[in-house]
Scaffold this motif. Structure first.
Motif, PDB file in Angstrom:
ATOM      1  N   ILE A 287      46.788  -9.021  13.204  1.00 47.18           N
ATOM      2  CA  ILE A 287      48.174  -8.904  13.728  1.00 47.18           C
ATOM      3  C   ILE A 287      48.790  -9.912  14.659  1.00 47.18           C
ATOM      4  CG2 ILE A 287      49.778  -6.829  14.349  1.00 47.18           C
ATOM      5  CD1 ILE A 287      48.055  -4.783  14.237  1.00 47.18           C
ATOM      6  N   ALA A 288      48.417 -10.028  15.723  1.00 45.17           N
ATOM      7  CA  ALA A 288      48.679 -11.187  16.547  1.00 45.17           C
ATOM      8  C   ALA A 288      48.991 -11.973  15.546  1.00 45.17           C
ATOM      9  CB  ALA A 288      47.905 -11.748  17.902  1.00 45.17           C
ATOM     10  N   GLY A 289      48.131 -12.822  14.087  1.00 48.45           N
ATOM     11  CA  GLY A 289      48.516 -13.619  13.805  1.00 48.45           C
ATOM     12  C   GLY A 289      48.045 -14.571  14.008  1.00 48.45           C
ATOM     13  N   PHE A 290      46.771 -14.844  15.306  1.00 44.76           N
ATOM     14  CA  PHE A 290      46.120 -15.818  15.775  1.00 44.76           C
ATOM     15  C   PHE A 290      45.038 -16.926  13.956  1.00 44.76           C
ATOM     16  CE2 PHE A 290      45.552 -14.296  19.582  1.00 44.76           C
ATOM     17  CZ  PHE A 290      46.592 -14.073  19.988  1.00 44.76           C
ATOM     18  N   ILE A 291      45.156 -17.308  14.496  1.00 43.79           N
ATOM     19  CA  ILE A 291      44.513 -18.696  13.352  1.00 43.79           C
ATOM     20  C   ILE A 291      42.598 -18.974  13.583  1.00 43.79           C
ATOM     21  CG2 ILE A 291      44.900 -21.661  13.064  1.00 43.79           C
ATOM     22  CD1 ILE A 291      47.439 -21.519  14.793  1.00 43.79           C
ATOM     23  N   ARG A 292      42.548 -18.652  12.292  1.00 42.06           N
ATOM     24  CA  ARG A 292      40.524 -18.866  11.969  1.00 42.06           C
ATOM     25  C   ARG A 292      40.518 -20.045  12.290  1.00 42.06           C
ATOM     26  NH1 ARG A 292      38.577 -14.587   7.951  1.00 42.06           N
ATOM     27  NH2 ARG A 292      36.755 -15.875   7.980  1.00 42.06           N
ATOM     28  N   ASN A 293      39.381 -20.186  12.498  1.00 50.22           N
ATOM     29  CA  ASN A 293      38.453 -21.996  13.125  1.00 50.22           C
ATOM     30  C   ASN A 293      38.210 -22.563  11.580  1.00 50.22           C
ATOM     31  OD1 ASN A 293      36.518 -20.509  12.825  1.00 50.22           O
ATOM     32  ND2 ASN A 293      35.681 -21.466  15.144  1.00 50.22           N
ATOM     33  N   ASP A 294      38.175 -21.489  10.966  1.00 49.75           N
ATOM     34  CA  ASP A 294      37.281 -21.876   9.590  1.00 49.75           C
ATOM     35  C   ASP A 294      38.064 -21.772   8.697  1.00 49.75           C
ATOM     36  OD1 ASP A 294      38.475 -19.541   9.028  1.00 49.75           O
ATOM     37  OD2 ASP A 294      36.228 -18.637   8.079  1.00 49.75           O
TER      38      ASP A 294
ATOM     39  N   PHE B 212      47.632  -0.330  18.880  1.00 49.99           N
ATOM     40  CA  PHE B 212      47.423  -1.982  17.505  1.00 49.99           C
ATOM     41  C   PHE B 212      47.738  -1.452  15.898  1.00 49.99           C
ATOM     42  CE2 PHE B 212      46.114  -4.874  20.142  1.00 49.99           C
ATOM     43  CZ  PHE B 212      46.640  -6.157  19.661  1.00 49.99           C
ATOM     44  N   PRO B 213      47.610   0.144  15.770  1.00 53.42           N
ATOM     45  CA  PRO B 213      48.094   0.891  14.836  1.00 53.42           C
ATOM     46  C   PRO B 213      49.177   0.696  14.258  1.00 53.42           C
ATOM     47  CG  PRO B 213      45.692   1.570  15.071  1.00 53.42           C
ATOM     48  CD  PRO B 213      46.990   0.900  16.220  1.00 53.42           C
ATOM     49  N   LEU B 214      49.805   1.384  15.307  1.00 61.32           N
ATOM     50  CA  LEU B 214      51.553   1.687  15.848  1.00 61.32           C
ATOM     51  C   LEU B 214      52.195   0.638  15.508  1.00 61.32           C
ATOM     52  CD1 LEU B 214      52.023   4.096  18.561  1.00 61.32           C
ATOM     53  CD2 LEU B 214      51.655   4.386  15.757  1.00 61.32           C
ATOM     54  N   LEU B 215      51.944  -1.169  15.340  1.00 63.45           N
ATOM     55  CA  LEU B 215      52.381  -1.823  15.511  1.00 63.45           C
ATOM     56  C   LEU B 215      52.139  -2.283  14.081  1.00 63.45           C
ATOM     57  CD1 LEU B 215      51.144  -4.645  18.191  1.00 63.45           C
ATOM     58  CD2 LEU B 215      53.323  -3.448  18.010  1.00 63.45           C
ATOM     59  N   ALA B 216      51.035  -2.348  12.987  1.00 66.43           N
ATOM     60  CA  ALA B 216      51.340  -2.470  11.501  1.00 66.43           C
ATOM     61  C   ALA B 216      52.335  -1.572  11.117  1.00 66.43           C
ATOM     62  CB  ALA B 216      50.285  -1.829  11.050  1.00 66.43           C
ATOM     63  N   LEU B 217      53.132  -0.903  12.003  1.00 68.31           N
ATOM     64  CA  LEU B 217      54.223   0.275  10.872  1.00 68.31           C
ATOM     65  C   LEU B 217      55.667  -0.726  11.577  1.00 68.31           C
ATOM     66  CD1 LEU B 217      53.887   3.519  12.232  1.00 68.31           C
ATOM     67  CD2 LEU B 217      53.058   2.497   9.911  1.00 68.31           C
ATOM     68  N   VAL B 218      55.458  -1.573  12.392  1.00 69.28           N
ATOM     69  CA  VAL B 218      56.567  -2.398  12.908  1.00 69.28           C
ATOM     70  C   VAL B 218      57.169  -3.263  11.563  1.00 69.28           C
ATOM     71  CG1 VAL B 218      57.871  -4.655  13.895  1.00 69.28           C
ATOM     72  CG2 VAL B 218      56.113  -2.924  15.098  1.00 69.28           C
TER      73      VAL B 218
ATOM     74  N   GLU C 209      56.267 -11.924  10.811  1.00 65.17           N
ATOM     75  CA  GLU C 209      56.558 -12.218  11.736  1.00 65.17           C
ATOM     76  C   GLU C 209      56.895 -11.611  12.708  1.00 65.17           C
ATOM     77  OE1 GLU C 209      55.906 -15.008  12.343  1.00 65.17           O
ATOM     78  OE2 GLU C 209      55.294 -15.756  10.754  1.00 65.17           O
ATOM     79  N   ARG C 210      57.534 -10.161  13.091  1.00 65.14           N
ATOM     80  CA  ARG C 210      57.704  -9.058  13.865  1.00 65.14           C
ATOM     81  C   ARG C 210      56.956  -8.589  14.282  1.00 65.14           C
ATOM     82  NH1 ARG C 210      62.806  -5.400  13.174  1.00 65.14           N
ATOM     83  NH2 ARG C 210      64.018  -6.412  12.872  1.00 65.14           N
ATOM     84  N   ARG C 211      55.968  -7.840  14.087  1.00 64.56           N
ATOM     85  CA  ARG C 211      54.759  -7.066  14.398  1.00 64.56           C
ATOM     86  C   ARG C 211      54.009  -8.879  15.641  1.00 64.56           C
ATOM     87  NH1 ARG C 211      54.428  -5.493   8.872  1.00 64.56           N
ATOM     88  NH2 ARG C 211      53.182  -7.748   8.041  1.00 64.56           N
ATOM     89  N   ASN C 212      53.509 -10.524  14.567  1.00 66.33           N
ATOM     90  CA  ASN C 212      52.563 -11.196  15.052  1.00 66.33           C
ATOM     91  C   ASN C 212      53.399 -10.936  16.756  1.00 66.33           C
ATOM     92  OD1 ASN C 212      51.869 -12.735  12.616  1.00 66.33           O
ATOM     93  ND2 ASN C 212      50.750 -11.521  13.288  1.00 66.33           N
ATOM     94  N   ARG C 213      55.328 -11.390  17.039  1.00 65.29           N
ATOM     95  CA  ARG C 213      55.602 -11.304  18.149  1.00 65.29           C
ATOM     96  C   ARG C 213      55.323 -10.308  18.868  1.00 65.29           C
ATOM     97  NH1 ARG C 213      60.184 -13.198  15.429  1.00 65.29           N
ATOM     98  NH2 ARG C 213      60.792 -10.826  15.716  1.00 65.29           N
ATOM     99  N   PHE C 214      54.831  -8.814  18.714  1.00 63.30           N
ATOM    100  CA  PHE C 214      54.869  -7.881  19.479  1.00 63.30           C
ATOM    101  C   PHE C 214      53.334  -8.416  19.533  1.00 63.30           C
ATOM    102  CE2 PHE C 214      59.031  -5.594  17.285  1.00 63.30           C
ATOM    103  CZ  PHE C 214      59.927  -5.479  19.162  1.00 63.30           C
ATOM    104  N   ALA C 215      52.899  -8.084  18.862  1.00 61.40           N
ATOM    105  CA  ALA C 215      50.722  -7.872  18.903  1.00 61.40           C
ATOM    106  C   ALA C 215      51.073  -8.797  20.013  1.00 61.40           C
ATOM    107  CB  ALA C 215      50.563  -8.212  18.012  1.00 61.40           C
ATOM    108  N   ARG C 216      51.237 -10.560  19.932  1.00 61.01           N
ATOM    109  CA  ARG C 216      50.850 -11.301  20.917  1.00 61.01           C
ATOM    110  C   ARG C 216      51.855 -11.076  22.585  1.00 61.01           C
ATOM    111  NH1 ARG C 216      53.079 -16.127  17.018  1.00 61.01           N
ATOM    112  NH2 ARG C 216      51.232 -16.562  15.627  1.00 61.01           N
TER     113      ARG C 216
END
Length: 252
Positions: free
Chosen positions: A126-133, A32-38, A42-49
């Motif tokens: 990084i995945a951009g998931f949605i918080r429930n609060d 996941f630290p490598l994904l932070a370099l993408v 939106e592209r980071r979110n897609r890779f993470a998901r």
């Protein structure tokens, strides 16, 4: 179930949970630290998901190979589209794993505590998931996610069902459906033996190997369940009641 078979399945379950924990730690520290370099959120979110989707698919295969569970997904091709609002009942802890393993580009609403947990905050951010609060902004975030082609997974119960107790639906899923795409993809989850239910320890192994059946039903338009357009709040209440009746009928 013989003592030897029970011991074998307890060991298998413990092994799978250990692999899940260690694998998550490796992904957290090394990948996941490598994904932070993408470049580009939106592209980071897609890779993470995509990474989470494939990781959960591998973990599901591991649970099957070790004899912990068996899994059957009926009409799985219906989950391979984009921009779905997937609603499912929630009998077990691993429901989200099974669904995210089967759904490309998965998105979900996660507990706010996961954003503060040092082991999970990186992946969910990084995945951009949605918080429930997020309050009223939660619905807008869910609608935006669907508009981007993500497949949003929501459990209307909000938590796992206690075995033998009736379903209890919250209004969040109906609110998103009413104010969003107005179409639902129901997934009815059945399991032959209770496993990892709310309050159950991982080592409480059922009598027989649980067989999970995930049946992807036909899409349902909101107007099919709530045909009369009304004030949004009333429509949400009516849709929540209709969804409760729909899933209750399907699992009984």
């Amino acid at each position: 179930m013989s003592d030897l078979e029970r011991f074998s399945r307890v060991v298998g379950t413990g092994f799978c949970f250990t692999v899940f924990g260690l694998g998550g730690l490796v992904v957290l520290i090394a990948i996941f630290p490598l994904l932070a370099l993408v470049p580009g959120r939106e592209r980071r979110n897609r890779f993470a998901r995509s990474l989470i989707h494939h990781s959960f698919h591998i973990f599901t295969k591991l649970m099957i190979v070790t004899g912990v569970i068996s899994v059957e997904i009926r009409y799985a091709e219906r989950l391979r589209r984009k921009g779905l609002l997937i609603l499912a009942n929630h009998p077990s802890l691993i429901d989200v794993v099974l669904l995210m393993a089967a759904v490309p580009s998965p998105d979900c609403v996660v507990k706010a505590a996961l954003w503060k947990n040092p082991f999970t905050c990186g992946p969910v951010r990084i995945a951009g998931f949605i918080r429930n609060d997020e309050g009223p902004a939660l619905v807008d975030a869910c609608v935006r996610s669907q508009d981007k082609g993500n497949n949003l997974i929501i459990f209307p119960e909000g938590t796992r069902t206690h075995p033998g107790r009736p379903l209890s639906f919250q209004r969040g899923a109906a609110n998103i459906a009413v104010r969003g795409m107005q179409r639902i993809t129901p997934v009815v989850i059945r399991v032959t033996e209770p496993m990892l239910c709310k309050g159950w320890p991982w080592y409480k192994v059922p009598q027989r190997r649980p067989h999970f059946v995930l049946q992807v039903e036909d899409d349902i338009a909101v107007q099919e369940l709530v045909p009369i357009r009304d004030a949004p709040a009333r429509e949400v209440r009516a849709l929540t009641a209709a969804l409760h009746g729909y899933f209750t009928e399907k699992i009984t």
